[in-house]
Design a protein around this motif. Sequence first.
Motif, PDB file in Angstrom:
ATOM      1  N   ILE A 136      -6.165 -90.041  14.617  1.00  0.00           N
ATOM      2  CA  ILE A 136      -5.819 -90.666  13.342  1.00  0.00           C
ATOM      3  C   ILE A 136      -4.892 -91.857  13.573  1.00  0.00           C
ATOM      4  O   ILE A 136      -5.053 -92.929  12.975  1.00  0.00           O
ATOM      5  N   ASP A 137      -3.910 -91.680  14.474  1.00  0.00           N
ATOM      6  CA  ASP A 137      -2.970 -92.765  14.781  1.00  0.00           C
ATOM      7  C   ASP A 137      -3.707 -93.979  15.347  1.00  0.00           C
ATOM      8  O   ASP A 137      -3.395 -95.132  14.998  1.00  0.00           O
ATOM      9  N   ALA A 138      -4.682 -93.740  16.208  1.00  0.00           N
ATOM     10  CA  ALA A 138      -5.451 -94.842  16.795  1.00  0.00           C
ATOM     11  C   ALA A 138      -6.222 -95.592  15.715  1.00  0.00           C
ATOM     12  O   ALA A 138      -6.331 -96.826  15.756  1.00  0.00           O
ATOM     13  N   ALA A 139      -6.756 -94.853  14.742  1.00  0.00           N
ATOM     14  CA  ALA A 139      -7.477 -95.493  13.650  1.00  0.00           C
ATOM     15  C   ALA A 139      -6.539 -96.343  12.796  1.00  0.00           C
ATOM     16  O   ALA A 139      -6.884 -97.470  12.397  1.00  0.00           O
ATOM     17  N   MET A 140      -5.361 -95.807  12.513  1.00  0.00           N
ATOM     18  CA  MET A 140      -4.394 -96.566  11.721  1.00  0.00           C
ATOM     19  C   MET A 140      -3.951 -97.837  12.452  1.00  0.00           C
ATOM     20  O   MET A 140      -3.796 -98.902  11.832  1.00  0.00           O
ATOM     21  N   GLU A 141      -3.760 -97.726  13.743  1.00  0.00           N
ATOM     22  CA  GLU A 141      -3.378 -98.901  14.532  1.00  0.00           C
ATOM     23  C   GLU A 141      -4.487 -99.950  14.488  1.00  0.00           C
ATOM     24  O   GLU A 141      -4.216-101.157  14.420  1.00  0.00           O
ATOM     25  N   ALA A 142      -5.735 -99.495  14.514  1.00  0.00           N
ATOM     26  CA  ALA A 142      -6.857-100.427  14.461  1.00  0.00           C
ATOM     27  C   ALA A 142      -6.889-101.164  13.127  1.00  0.00           C
ATOM     28  O   ALA A 142      -7.148-102.370  13.080  1.00  0.00           O
ATOM     29  N   VAL A 143      -6.626-100.454  12.059  1.00  0.00           N
ATOM     30  CA  VAL A 143      -6.590-101.074  10.736  1.00  0.00           C
ATOM     31  C   VAL A 143      -5.498-102.131  10.671  1.00  0.00           C
ATOM     32  O   VAL A 143      -5.714-103.267  10.219  1.00  0.00           O
ATOM     33  N   ARG A 144      -4.303-101.759  11.129  1.00  0.00           N
ATOM     34  CA  ARG A 144      -3.170-102.699  11.072  1.00  0.00           C
ATOM     35  C   ARG A 144      -3.400-103.911  11.967  1.00  0.00           C
ATOM     36  O   ARG A 144      -2.891-105.005  11.686  1.00  0.00           O
ATOM     37  N   ALA A 145      -4.167-103.723  13.034  1.00  0.00           N
ATOM     38  CA  ALA A 145      -4.445-104.834  13.949  1.00  0.00           C
ATOM     39  C   ALA A 145      -5.586-105.715  13.454  1.00  0.00           C
ATOM     40  O   ALA A 145      -5.938-106.710  14.098  1.00  0.00           O
ATOM     41  N   GLY A 146      -6.160-105.344  12.303  1.00  0.00           N
ATOM     42  CA  GLY A 146      -7.217-106.169  11.725  1.00  0.00           C
ATOM     43  C   GLY A 146      -8.612-105.909  12.262  1.00  0.00           C
ATOM     44  O   GLY A 146      -9.517-106.727  12.079  1.00  0.00           O
ATOM     45  N   HIS A 147      -8.794-104.742  12.905  1.00  0.00           N
ATOM     46  CA  HIS A 147     -10.118-104.411  13.437  1.00  0.00           C
ATOM     47  C   HIS A 147     -10.992-103.796  12.340  1.00  0.00           C
ATOM     48  O   HIS A 147     -11.429-102.651  12.427  1.00  0.00           O
ATOM     49  N   THR A 148     -11.208-104.586  11.307  1.00  0.00           N
ATOM     50  CA  THR A 148     -11.938-104.093  10.130  1.00  0.00           C
ATOM     51  C   THR A 148     -13.176-104.942   9.842  1.00  0.00           C
ATOM     52  O   THR A 148     -13.685-104.943   8.722  1.00  0.00           O
ATOM     53  N   LYS A 149     -13.657-105.641  10.856  1.00  0.00           N
ATOM     54  CA  LYS A 149     -14.803-106.537  10.686  1.00  0.00           C
ATOM     55  C   LYS A 149     -16.067-105.896  11.262  1.00  0.00           C
ATOM     56  O   LYS A 149     -16.048-104.807  11.813  1.00  0.00           O
ATOM     57  N   TYR A 150     -17.175-106.624  11.140  1.00  0.00           N
ATOM     58  CA  TYR A 150     -18.413-106.192  11.780  1.00  0.00           C
ATOM     59  C   TYR A 150     -18.193-106.075  13.289  1.00  0.00           C
ATOM     60  O   TYR A 150     -17.413-106.816  13.885  1.00  0.00           O
ATOM     61  N   ASN A 176     -23.769-102.100  11.949  1.00  0.00           N
ATOM     62  CA  ASN A 176     -22.934-101.344  12.889  1.00  0.00           C
ATOM     63  C   ASN A 176     -22.288-100.121  12.248  1.00  0.00           C
ATOM     64  O   ASN A 176     -22.147-100.050  11.020  1.00  0.00           O
ATOM     65  N   PRO A 177     -21.877 -99.150  13.065  1.00  0.00           N
ATOM     66  CA  PRO A 177     -21.054 -98.051  12.537  1.00  0.00           C
ATOM     67  C   PRO A 177     -19.707 -98.605  12.067  1.00  0.00           C
ATOM     68  O   PRO A 177     -19.304 -99.710  12.471  1.00  0.00           O
ATOM     69  N   ALA A 178     -19.000 -97.848  11.249  1.00  0.00           N
ATOM     70  CA  ALA A 178     -17.702 -98.296  10.722  1.00  0.00           C
ATOM     71  C   ALA A 178     -16.761 -98.662  11.872  1.00  0.00           C
ATOM     72  O   ALA A 178     -16.583 -97.889  12.819  1.00  0.00           O
ATOM     73  N   SER A 179     -16.177 -99.818  11.792  1.00  0.00           N
ATOM     74  CA  SER A 179     -15.350-100.330  12.889  1.00  0.00           C
ATOM     75  C   SER A 179     -14.171 -99.401  13.185  1.00  0.00           C
ATOM     76  O   SER A 179     -13.892 -99.073  14.345  1.00  0.00           O
ATOM     77  N   VAL A 180     -13.472 -98.980  12.158  1.00  0.00           N
ATOM     78  CA  VAL A 180     -12.283 -98.139  12.350  1.00  0.00           C
ATOM     79  C   VAL A 180     -12.664 -96.801  12.970  1.00  0.00           C
ATOM     80  O   VAL A 180     -11.956 -96.274  13.844  1.00  0.00           O
ATOM     81  N   SER A 181     -13.791 -96.250  12.550  1.00  0.00           N
ATOM     82  CA  SER A 181     -14.251 -94.989  13.119  1.00  0.00           C
ATOM     83  C   SER A 181     -14.545 -95.135  14.613  1.00  0.00           C
ATOM     84  O   SER A 181     -14.319 -94.207  15.397  1.00  0.00           O
ATOM     85  N   GLN A 182     -15.041 -96.295  15.007  1.00  0.00           N
ATOM     86  CA  GLN A 182     -15.319 -96.518  16.427  1.00  0.00           C
ATOM     87  C   GLN A 182     -14.028 -96.513  17.246  1.00  0.00           C
ATOM     88  O   GLN A 182     -13.981 -95.948  18.356  1.00  0.00           O
ATOM     89  N   ALA A 199     -11.358 -94.904  16.469  1.00  0.00           N
ATOM     90  CA  ALA A 199     -10.940 -93.502  16.503  1.00  0.00           C
ATOM     91  C   ALA A 199     -11.713 -92.737  17.581  1.00  0.00           C
ATOM     92  O   ALA A 199     -11.144 -91.908  18.315  1.00  0.00           O
ATOM     93  N   ALA A 200     -13.010 -93.011  17.702  1.00  0.00           N
ATOM     94  CA  ALA A 200     -13.828 -92.322  18.700  1.00  0.00           C
ATOM     95  C   ALA A 200     -13.440 -92.718  20.121  1.00  0.00           C
ATOM     96  O   ALA A 200     -13.497 -91.894  21.047  1.00  0.00           O
ATOM     97  N   ILE A 201     -13.030 -93.960  20.319  1.00  0.00           N
ATOM     98  CA  ILE A 201     -12.533 -94.387  21.634  1.00  0.00           C
ATOM     99  C   ILE A 201     -11.338 -93.530  22.033  1.00  0.00           C
ATOM    100  O   ILE A 201     -11.257 -93.026  23.170  1.00  0.00           O
TER     101      ILE A 201
END
Length: 394
Positions: A49-63, A269-275, A277-279
Motif C-alpha cells: 500500500i505504501d508503495a502505491a501511495m508513493e507512486a501516486v505522490r510521485a505522479g505515476h498516474t499516467k498511461y 494498460n493495467p492501472a498504473s498505480v496497481s502496477q 504496487a505489484a512491483i
Amino acid sequence: MKLAKRVATITPSSTLAITAKAGELAAQGFDVIGLGAGQPDFNTPDFIIDAAMEAVRAGHTKYTPTAGLPALKQAIITKLKRDQGFDYDPSEIIVGNGAKHVLYLLFQALLNPGDEVIIPAPYWVSYPEQVKLAGGIPVSIATTQQQHFKITADDLEKAVTSKTKALILNSPSNPTGMIYQKDDLVPIAEFCLKHGILIISDEIYEKLIYNGNTFYSIAQLSDEVKAQTIIINGVSKSHAMTGWRIGYAAANAELIKAMTNVASHSTSNPASVSQYAAIAAYNGPQDSVEEMRQAFEKRLNTVYSRLVAIPGVSCIKPEGAFYLFPNIQKASAACGFSQVSDWVSELLDEEKVAVVPGAGFGTPEHIRLSYATSLEKFEAALDRIEHFMKKHTK
C-alpha cells in the motif's frame, strides 16, 4: 434490441450471482455468512500500500506501456527465476487487469472458430465461457473424487480431436484444491507434445499449499514443455490484492505480442498505480504471503473434519487454494431436495449461509465453500448448516 449471438451462449458466473444475492440479504439487515468468496479476507500488506501511495505522490498516474511497466515485467521475470528457475525475456511477459483478463486476451489471440480447448471438470466457472466468447468450443473431461479430480493421458486420448488447440490445467485447483504433482504431469506433457497441444497452466494459487504438499509447474519438466506452455499468474491470491487487478502471462513472444495487440484496442494498460504496487509485492519481503498461507492451513485443518462429519457429505481434503468442494448429493436428497442447487438456495433463505452450487463448476452434485473467511464465521456457518440438515432430514 438484438444482442450479439455470442452473448446468448454465456452462462452468468454462479460465484458472482450467489455473492450478489447474499449482499442483497445483508443490505436488508440479515446476518448473512458468505462462504462464496474467491478472495483472501486479509488486507493488502502495508508495504505494498505504501508503495502505491508513493507512486501516486510521485505522479505515476499516467498511461503505461500496454503490456505493463518494464520494471514490473522484470519483477515478474525475477519471481519466475526465483520460484521455478525459469528464464524469460520481457517480450515473453504481458501484464493485464487480473489473471481473468489475461486469460481473456489469450483466448481472443489464440482461438479460431471451432477450435477446441480441453477443460478438466470441476473447472473454474469462467474457463468455458471465455473459450466460447472467442469462438472456441470447450471440451470438458469429467473427473471424480476417487481420482482426486485429476485427469490422465488416457482421459486426454479420449477427448482429443483434430480441432484440439489447448488444454487448461489449474493447479492448485479452483474449486477442488487438488495439486498436480510431477508424476501426474509427465504423461500429460508427453501427450501434449505428441499432439501439438498448447498447455495453459493457471498457477494463481501456487503460494497457497498446505500440509507438506508442494507446487510444481508443468513448464519445469523441460525446455520443450516450457515452450508449449502459457503460464497464468498474478498477485491477487498470493498477496491479497484481488481489487488491484494485476495478473500476467508468460509465454512465447509471438503469442504475447498478439495478446498485447488485443489489449491495446480494448483496455490499454493495467492501472498504473496497481502496477507499482505489484512491483513492491514481488520485489519486497514475502513474509506476509507465508503468514496468510499458515492462517488458511489452520482454518482448513480445523473445519475439514467437522464438515465431513455431517451425514451425507463426502469431501476429499484440499491440498491448496482456499476452497472445500464436498459432494452433498446424499445430504441434499435426505433433506428432500432433488437438486443440490435447490438445497443451496433454501440454505441461504432459511439460515442465511451463502455457498456456491457446483453446477457452475461442471459438477452439480457438489458445493464450494471458501475458507477465505474467519474461523469463527466458518464455524458459525457450519452450526447453521447442521441445524438446517437436522430440520429438513426426512
